[in-house]
Design a protein around this motif. Structure first.
Motif, PDB file in Angstrom:
ATOM      1  N   ASP A 200       1.020  -1.056   0.335  1.00 60.09           N
ATOM      2  CA  ASP A 200      -0.044  -0.026   0.286  1.00 60.09           C
ATOM      3  C   ASP A 200       0.723   0.560   0.237  1.00 60.09           C
ATOM      4  O   ASP A 200       1.142   1.507   1.118  1.00 60.09           O
ATOM      5  CB  ASP A 200      -0.858   0.238   1.504  1.00 60.09           C
ATOM      6  N   VAL A 201       0.935   2.524  -1.234  1.00 56.87           N
ATOM      7  CA  VAL A 201       2.204   3.036  -1.358  1.00 56.87           C
ATOM      8  C   VAL A 201       1.247   4.324  -0.361  1.00 56.87           C
ATOM      9  O   VAL A 201       2.372   4.847   0.027  1.00 56.87           O
ATOM     10  CB  VAL A 201       1.939   3.717  -2.764  1.00 56.87           C
ATOM     11  N   ALA A 202      -0.150   5.026   0.271  1.00 56.90           N
ATOM     12  CA  ALA A 202      -0.491   5.220   0.819  1.00 56.90           C
ATOM     13  C   ALA A 202       0.266   4.927   2.057  1.00 56.90           C
ATOM     14  O   ALA A 202       0.141   5.823   3.307  1.00 56.90           O
ATOM     15  CB  ALA A 202      -1.783   5.331   0.866  1.00 56.90           C
ATOM     16  N   GLU A 203       0.081   4.024   2.590  1.00 58.35           N
ATOM     17  CA  GLU A 203       0.551   3.411   3.455  1.00 58.35           C
ATOM     18  C   GLU A 203       2.260   3.934   3.605  1.00 58.35           C
ATOM     19  O   GLU A 203       2.294   4.412   5.108  1.00 58.35           O
ATOM     20  CB  GLU A 203       0.329   2.035   4.447  1.00 58.35           C
ATOM     21  N   ALA A 204       2.695   3.288   2.935  1.00 59.73           N
ATOM     22  CA  ALA A 204       4.278   3.583   3.130  1.00 59.73           C
ATOM     23  C   ALA A 204       4.188   5.515   3.426  1.00 59.73           C
ATOM     24  O   ALA A 204       5.339   5.330   4.075  1.00 59.73           O
ATOM     25  CB  ALA A 204       4.931   3.119   2.026  1.00 59.73           C
ATOM     26  N   VAL A 205       3.969   6.439   2.550  1.00 64.41           N
ATOM     27  CA  VAL A 205       4.234   7.844   2.409  1.00 64.41           C
ATOM     28  C   VAL A 205       3.791   7.685   4.041  1.00 64.41           C
ATOM     29  O   VAL A 205       3.673   9.040   4.538  1.00 64.41           O
ATOM     30  CB  VAL A 205       3.591   8.108   1.737  1.00 64.41           C
ATOM     31  N   THR A 206       2.553   7.814   4.484  1.00 63.48           N
ATOM     32  CA  THR A 206       2.379   7.722   6.172  1.00 63.48           C
ATOM     33  C   THR A 206       3.188   7.104   7.067  1.00 63.48           C
ATOM     34  O   THR A 206       3.471   7.998   7.732  1.00 63.48           O
ATOM     35  CB  THR A 206       0.617   6.655   5.683  1.00 63.48           C
ATOM     36  N   LEU A 207       3.218   6.244   6.902  1.00 65.25           N
ATOM     37  CA  LEU A 207       4.572   5.913   8.048  1.00 65.25           C
ATOM     38  C   LEU A 207       5.846   6.415   7.958  1.00 65.25           C
ATOM     39  O   LEU A 207       6.870   6.526   9.085  1.00 65.25           O
ATOM     40  CB  LEU A 207       4.672   4.666   8.387  1.00 65.25           C
ATOM     41  N   ALA A 208       6.567   6.426   6.462  1.00 67.76           N
ATOM     42  CA  ALA A 208       7.901   5.769   6.801  1.00 67.76           C
ATOM     43  C   ALA A 208       9.529   7.487   7.045  1.00 67.76           C
ATOM     44  O   ALA A 208       8.083   8.583   5.417  1.00 67.76           O
ATOM     45  CB  ALA A 208       8.301   5.317   5.157  1.00 67.76           C
ATOM     46  N   ASP A 209       9.517   7.379   6.989  1.00 67.20           N
ATOM     47  CA  ASP A 209      11.074   8.644   6.789  1.00 67.20           C
ATOM     48  C   ASP A 209      11.405   8.554   5.231  1.00 67.20           C
ATOM     49  O   ASP A 209      11.447   9.454   4.660  1.00 67.20           O
ATOM     50  CB  ASP A 209      12.447   7.348   7.553  1.00 67.20           C
TER      51      ASP A 209
END
Length: 255
Positions: A200-209
């Motif tokens: 989930d790309v949006a999840e990655a952008v929500t979470l990651a540095d």
């Protein structure tokens, strides 16, 4: 890409994986290199067939690399270790144990006293907000609560790295967003190093540095994207949308 010193975080160093079958050998991973600094939150994304699951297993010490190596705080990973807490998409809770007993399971072989183990379990239950459910069994918990138990269990042994493989993939969208917020709170309060695999790309952008974007056939690193957006991140923020678009572009790009 800037690397990290071998005494902090996790280093994936030119990892390759080849499977020998009845036909020609299959190259699942090829020359995969990236690093996660101590205390950093990094997500791993990529298209189907990019070898995310294979790489996860190699990093976790559950599978051997054909070439290259993974190092955790400078030490090569040669098998499962208590220095690494692993959380899977499936909860893998023991149904015959209570929440409290599941969280404390990994501590049973530690050199902590019974009182120290009990205090650590209390601390982890408070961290994930499940203190009042300590005596409950997994069958009575929601999917989101089960995953919080799994996270608490992984953190109970105080690992250097929290390694997560699509841990929120089995819950509904609303619960997923709640768990994302809670995970960021846990990460901020513990300072743990986190490597989080997701589709989930949006999840990655929500979470990651930072986001490690992989390409497929064979699996390899296409690019590492910095997510230099202040937290908490809102999906309606243009900067958020720009990062999502960039990662999706990389995933869909041809070799």
């Amino acid at each position: 890409m800037a690397g990290v010193s071998d005494d902090s975080g996790v280093v994936v160093d030119r990892v390759g994986k080849t499977y020998d079958g009845d036909g020609d050998p299959v190259r699942a991973l090829d020359d995969v290199s990236f690093s996660v600094e101590g205390g950093e939150f990094v997500c791993l994304v990529g298209p189907s067939g990019c070898g995310k699951t294979t790489l996860f297993r190699v990093i976790a010490g559950l599978a051997d690399a054909t070439d290259g190596e993974v190092r955790l705080d400078g030490t090569p990973v040669t098998g499962p270790t208590t220095d690494m807490g692993v959380v899977f998409q499936e909860y893998h809770l023991f149904p015959w144990l209570t929440v409290e007993e599941n969280v404390g399971f990994g501590l049973e072989r530690s050199d902590r006293s019974a009182d120290e183990r009990a205090a650590r379990v209390d601390e982890m239950l408070d961290l994930v907000g499940l203190g009042e459910f300590r005596g409950s069994y997994p069958k009575s918990l929601s999917g989101g609560m089960k995953q919080r138990v799994a996270i608490a269990r992984a953190l109970a042994v105080d690992p250097d790295l929290l390694l997560m493989d699509e841990p929120f993939g089995a819950v509904d969208a609303q619960t997923r967003e709640m768990l994302q917020r809670e995970l960021l709170d846990v990460w901020a309060s513990t300072g743990k190093t986190v490597l989080f695999v997701t589709h989930d790309v949006a999840e990655a952008v929500t979470l990651a540095d930072r986001i490690v974007v992989m390409a497929a056939e064979p699996g390899r690193v296409r690019e590492v994207v910095d997510v230099d957006v202040d937290r908490p991140r809102e999906r309606g923020d243009p900067a958020f949308g720009e990062r999502v678009a960039r990662v999706r572009e990389l995933i869909g790009a041809r070799p």
